[in-house]
Design an enzyme around this catalytic site. Structure first.
Site, PDB file in Angstrom:
ATOM      1  N   ASP A   1       0.841  -1.194   0.000  1.00 47.46           N
ATOM      2  CA  ASP A   1       0.000   0.000   0.000  1.00 47.46           C
ATOM      3  C   ASP A   1       0.878   1.246   0.000  1.00 47.46           C
ATOM      4  O   ASP A   1       2.081   1.178   0.247  1.00 47.46           O
ATOM      5  CB  ASP A   1      -0.912  -0.012   1.241  1.00 47.46           C
ATOM      6  CG  ASP A   1      -2.083   0.965   1.125  1.00 47.46           C
ATOM      7  OD1 ASP A   1      -2.252   1.577   0.051  1.00 47.46           O
ATOM      8  OD2 ASP A   1      -2.827   1.115   2.112  1.00 47.46           O
ATOM      9  N   LYS A   2       0.207   2.373  -0.258  1.00 47.81           N
ATOM     10  CA  LYS A   2       0.851   3.690  -0.203  1.00 47.81           C
ATOM     11  C   LYS A   2       0.001   4.565   0.705  1.00 47.81           C
ATOM     12  O   LYS A   2      -1.222   4.419   0.755  1.00 47.81           O
ATOM     13  CB  LYS A   2       0.918   4.239  -1.628  1.00 47.81           C
ATOM     14  CG  LYS A   2       1.166   5.724  -1.756  1.00 47.81           C
ATOM     15  CD  LYS A   2      -0.117   6.448  -2.075  1.00 47.81           C
ATOM     16  CE  LYS A   2       0.065   7.942  -2.081  1.00 47.81           C
ATOM     17  NZ  LYS A   2      -1.204   8.678  -2.157  1.00 47.81           N
ATOM     18  N   HIS A   3       0.662   5.463   1.437  1.00 45.96           N
ATOM     19  CA  HIS A   3      -0.090   6.409   2.266  1.00 45.96           C
ATOM     20  C   HIS A   3       0.524   7.795   2.109  1.00 45.96           C
ATOM     21  O   HIS A   3       1.741   7.938   2.063  1.00 45.96           O
ATOM     22  CB  HIS A   3      -0.018   5.987   3.744  1.00 45.96           C
ATOM     23  CG  HIS A   3      -0.724   6.954   4.643  1.00 45.96           C
ATOM     24  ND1 HIS A   3      -2.089   6.925   4.823  1.00 45.96           N
ATOM     25  CD2 HIS A   3      -0.271   8.001   5.382  1.00 45.96           C
ATOM     26  CE1 HIS A   3      -2.440   7.896   5.647  1.00 45.96           C
ATOM     27  NE2 HIS A   3      -1.356   8.564   5.997  1.00 45.96           N
ATOM     28  N   SER A   4      -0.337   8.797   2.021  1.00 46.39           N
ATOM     29  CA  SER A   4       0.150  10.177   1.952  1.00 46.39           C
ATOM     30  C   SER A   4      -0.207  10.896   3.243  1.00 46.39           C
ATOM     31  O   SER A   4      -1.286  10.679   3.802  1.00 46.39           O
ATOM     32  CB  SER A   4      -0.502  10.893   0.761  1.00 46.39           C
ATOM     33  OG  SER A   4      -0.413  12.293   0.931  1.00 46.39           O
TER      34      SER A   4
ATOM     35  N   THR B   1      -9.286  10.964   0.258  1.00 50.10           N
ATOM     36  CA  THR B   1      -9.544  10.067  -0.873  1.00 50.10           C
ATOM     37  C   THR B   1     -10.984   9.532  -0.854  1.00 50.10           C
ATOM     38  O   THR B   1     -11.621   9.406  -1.905  1.00 50.10           O
ATOM     39  CB  THR B   1      -8.523   8.904  -0.841  1.00 50.10           C
ATOM     40  OG1 THR B   1      -7.223   9.481  -0.909  1.00 50.10           O
ATOM     41  CG2 THR B   1      -8.709   7.946  -1.995  1.00 50.10           C
TER      42      THR B   1
ATOM     43  N   ARG C   1      -7.595  13.916  20.187  1.00 48.71           N
ATOM     44  CA  ARG C   1      -6.488  14.812  19.798  1.00 48.71           C
ATOM     45  C   ARG C   1      -7.004  16.010  19.034  1.00 48.71           C
ATOM     46  O   ARG C   1      -6.532  17.139  19.196  1.00 48.71           O
ATOM     47  CB  ARG C   1      -5.482  14.051  18.923  1.00 48.71           C
ATOM     48  CG  ARG C   1      -4.640  13.053  19.691  1.00 48.71           C
ATOM     49  CD  ARG C   1      -3.946  12.107  18.724  1.00 48.71           C
ATOM     50  NE  ARG C   1      -3.072  12.784  17.800  1.00 48.71           N
ATOM     51  CZ  ARG C   1      -2.803  12.355  16.570  1.00 48.71           C
ATOM     52  NH1 ARG C   1      -3.331  11.240  16.100  1.00 48.71           N
ATOM     53  NH2 ARG C   1      -1.999  13.024  15.794  1.00 48.71           N
TER      54      ARG C   1
ATOM     55  N   SER D   1      -0.803   6.800  14.911  1.00 49.05           N
ATOM     56  CA  SER D   1      -2.134   6.867  14.320  1.00 49.05           C
ATOM     57  C   SER D   1      -2.137   6.309  12.885  1.00 49.05           C
ATOM     58  O   SER D   1      -2.906   5.413  12.541  1.00 49.05           O
ATOM     59  CB  SER D   1      -2.599   8.332  14.325  1.00 49.05           C
ATOM     60  OG  SER D   1      -3.755   8.485  13.562  1.00 49.05           O
TER      61      SER D   1
ATOM     62  N   LYS E   1      -3.275   1.880  11.652  1.00 53.80           N
ATOM     63  CA  LYS E   1      -4.262   1.481  10.631  1.00 53.80           C
ATOM     64  C   LYS E   1      -3.585   0.762   9.468  1.00 53.80           C
ATOM     65  O   LYS E   1      -4.076  -0.241   8.961  1.00 53.80           O
ATOM     66  CB  LYS E   1      -5.011   2.714  10.125  1.00 53.80           C
ATOM     67  CG  LYS E   1      -5.935   3.311  11.178  1.00 53.80           C
ATOM     68  CD  LYS E   1      -6.490   4.653  10.778  1.00 53.80           C
ATOM     69  CE  LYS E   1      -5.455   5.715  10.770  1.00 53.80           C
ATOM     70  NZ  LYS E   1      -5.863   7.086  11.016  1.00 53.80           N
ATOM     71  N   LYS E   2      -2.448   1.302   9.027  1.00 56.97           N
ATOM     72  CA  LYS E   2      -1.783   0.691   7.861  1.00 56.97           C
ATOM     73  C   LYS E   2      -1.263  -0.709   8.203  1.00 56.97           C
ATOM     74  O   LYS E   2      -1.359  -1.629   7.393  1.00 56.97           O
ATOM     75  CB  LYS E   2      -0.635   1.588   7.383  1.00 56.97           C
ATOM     76  CG  LYS E   2      -1.113   2.822   6.645  1.00 56.97           C
ATOM     77  CD  LYS E   2      -1.620   2.489   5.249  1.00 56.97           C
ATOM     78  CE  LYS E   2      -2.717   3.424   4.807  1.00 56.97           C
ATOM     79  NZ  LYS E   2      -3.321   3.070   3.517  1.00 56.97           N
TER      80      LYS E   2
HETATM   81  N1  URA Z   1      -3.594  10.993   9.540  1.00 56.05           N
HETATM   82  C1  URA Z   1      -3.897  10.083  10.504  1.00 56.05           C
HETATM   83  O1  URA Z   1      -4.494   9.061  10.246  1.00 56.05           O
HETATM   84  N2  URA Z   1      -3.514  10.357  11.754  1.00 56.05           N
HETATM   85  C2  URA Z   1      -2.844  11.490  12.100  1.00 56.05           C
HETATM   86  O2  URA Z   1      -2.519  11.657  13.245  1.00 56.05           O
HETATM   87  C3  URA Z   1      -2.532  12.429  11.093  1.00 56.05           C
HETATM   88  C4  URA Z   1      -2.919  12.146   9.799  1.00 56.05           C
END
Ligand code: URA
Length: 437
Positions: A79-82, A119, A167, A182, A186-187
């Site tokens: 996967d990719k995350h931005s 997205t 937060r 965070s 999830k990733k």
């Molecule tokens: N995206 C997230 O999922 N968590 C963060 O803390 C910041 C950006």
């Protein structure tokens, strides 16, 4: 250690042990930790940064409050995350291209955050497209199509859902340790073998300062690798939007233009980002010898038309129109008013206040000011001139898409202020700044 002792240790700047972090994460997920305690924890972490192994322990503890996906596929899961920006619709271009190159991509994405687009909100502008998939359906689509883009199910990292919301209202989003835990909780729950991170830096990013962006990139890579996922981060420029459009349906259009005509000048930044991030990801997966070969493979997946065909299959599998690759222009909703913004003098686009553009899109209705705000998928800004472009007086430099003429006029005035016209030659900032492995 009781939670009160854990918080007292944080206050005194003492290290918190792994067992205490596991207890804290479990308590977040099952409600034993109160909002006040979670807020105090987050504030404590903001004041006393964590050691790398403590951050990794918190990330794993948060991941393990929910399901970790298990895969039985004939290729690597990646996967990719931005970290988020304006006009950043790279995922829509990259995800099907990675699938064509042999990776399986179960992309769990988010909604818009602050001035940045999400997205899931972009995809929701496609009529019928569903992002709230159950885990079994998500896994079936990945196995059949090669990729999926959906929201986190209830059972993915529930501790993060709770801590993130706290937060958000306690001014504690901006902590490298908490951002890392965070994003990666999830990733890592996706059960990945490889992950490539696009860490944005510049006026439209959360991290405007390059040194902070680099530190976040390093912390993300170190933590994901400690959890056994092959990971690289690429620090990329966000001093101008990634695509020439910002707004939900407008960014789907930008992505479809890149998928159907990847050599067009207007798609250059988007396609470069997809190639570089995708090339790195394929190399991490071991599907190619190195990132250069990976870039070429991603390029082929785009130019051959295979990636757009896979994107169409994913759209259909997630409830969208079955003819999307051919009829996307007819299928996407459009704003009632489109106003052209023209240069009031000859010059060169010298700089762009990219965050301001993101805020304008939110104010037009393309993002949320409150959790329950409804999004207008049609609004935004398109055809934006890029930094370094030479313009003559009266030449169009952007189009504003709005719900009515008053909103269009007000937004156009703000866009004009955000795009600086200089009287000197200007070189565009380099798009790819650094690769961190
Ligand atoms: N995206 C997230 O999922 N968590 C963060 O803390 C910041 C950006």
């Amino acid at each position: 250690m009781s939670l009160r002792d854990t918080l007292a240790a944080l206050r005194a700047g003492r290290a918190v042990g792994k067992r205490a972090l596991v207890e804290f994460a479990r308590g977040l997920a099952d409600g034993r930790v109160s909002d006040a305690q979670a807020g105090a924890f987050a504030m404590g972490v903001c004041h006393v940064p964590m050691a790398a192994d403590t951050r990794a322990a918190l990330t794993r503890a948060m991941r393990d409050t929910g399901a970790v996906l298990d895969w039985h596929l004939d290729g690597p899961v990646a996967d990719k995350h931005s970290t988020g920006g304006v006009g950043d619709c790279v995922s829509l271009v990259l995800t099907p291209a990675l699938a064509i190159c042999g990776a399986y991509v179960p992309m769990i994405s988010g909604r818009g955050l602050g001035h940045t687009g999400g997205t899931l909100d972009k995809l929701a502008s496609i009529p019928g497209f569903r992002t709230d998939l159950a885990t079994e359906e998500m896994q079936r689509i990945v196995a059949e199509v090669g990729c999926v883009i959906c929201g986190a199910t209830e059972d993915i990292a529930p501790a993060d859902r709770r801590l993130y919301a706290i937060r958000d209202v306690t001014g504690t989003v901006q902590s490298t340790d908490l951002i890392v835990a965070s994003i990666l909780s999830k990733k890592l729950a996706e059960g990945l073998e490889a992950l490539v991170l696009d860490v944005k830096s510049g006026s439209g990013a959360f991290m405007t300062d390059p040194a902070e962006a680099r530190a976040l990139a390093r912390a993300l890579v170190e933590t994901a690798q400690a959890a056994g996922v092959m990971t690289s981060a690429i620090v990329t420029d966000m001093n101008q939007p990634a695509a020439s459009s910002a707004g939900n349906a407008l960014e789907v259009i930008a992505a479809m233009e890149a998928l159907t005509d990847p050599n067009a000048r207007a798609s250059a930044r988007l396609v470069t980002l997809a190639r570089v991030l995708g090339g790195e990801c394929l190399a991490l997966c071991g599907l190619v010898a190195d990132a250069d070969e990976g870039e070429a493979r991603i390029g082929d997946a785009l130019t051959s038309g295979a990636a757009v065909e896979t994107f169409g299959r994913m759209v259909a599998a997630q409830g969208g129109p079955s003819d999307f690759p051919d009829r996307w222009r007819d299928r996407l909703p459009a704003a009632p008013v489109v106003a052209e913004l023209r240069a009031d003098a000859p010059g060169v686009v010298g700089g762009i206040d990219t965050r301001a553009l993101g805020e304008i899109v939110v104010d037009l209705g393309g993002g949320r000011r409150r959790e329950d705000d409804r999004i207008d998928p049609t609004v935004g800004i398109s055809h934006m001139a890029e930094i370094g472009a030479v313009v003559t007086e009266g030449q169009p430099i952007a189009r504003v898409h709005a719900a009515d003429a008053d909103e269009a006029e007000e937004a156009a005035g703000r866009v004009a202020e955000a795009i600086e016209l200089a009287s000197r030659p200007v070189t565009a900032p380099g798009l790819i700044r650094e690769v961190i492995r």
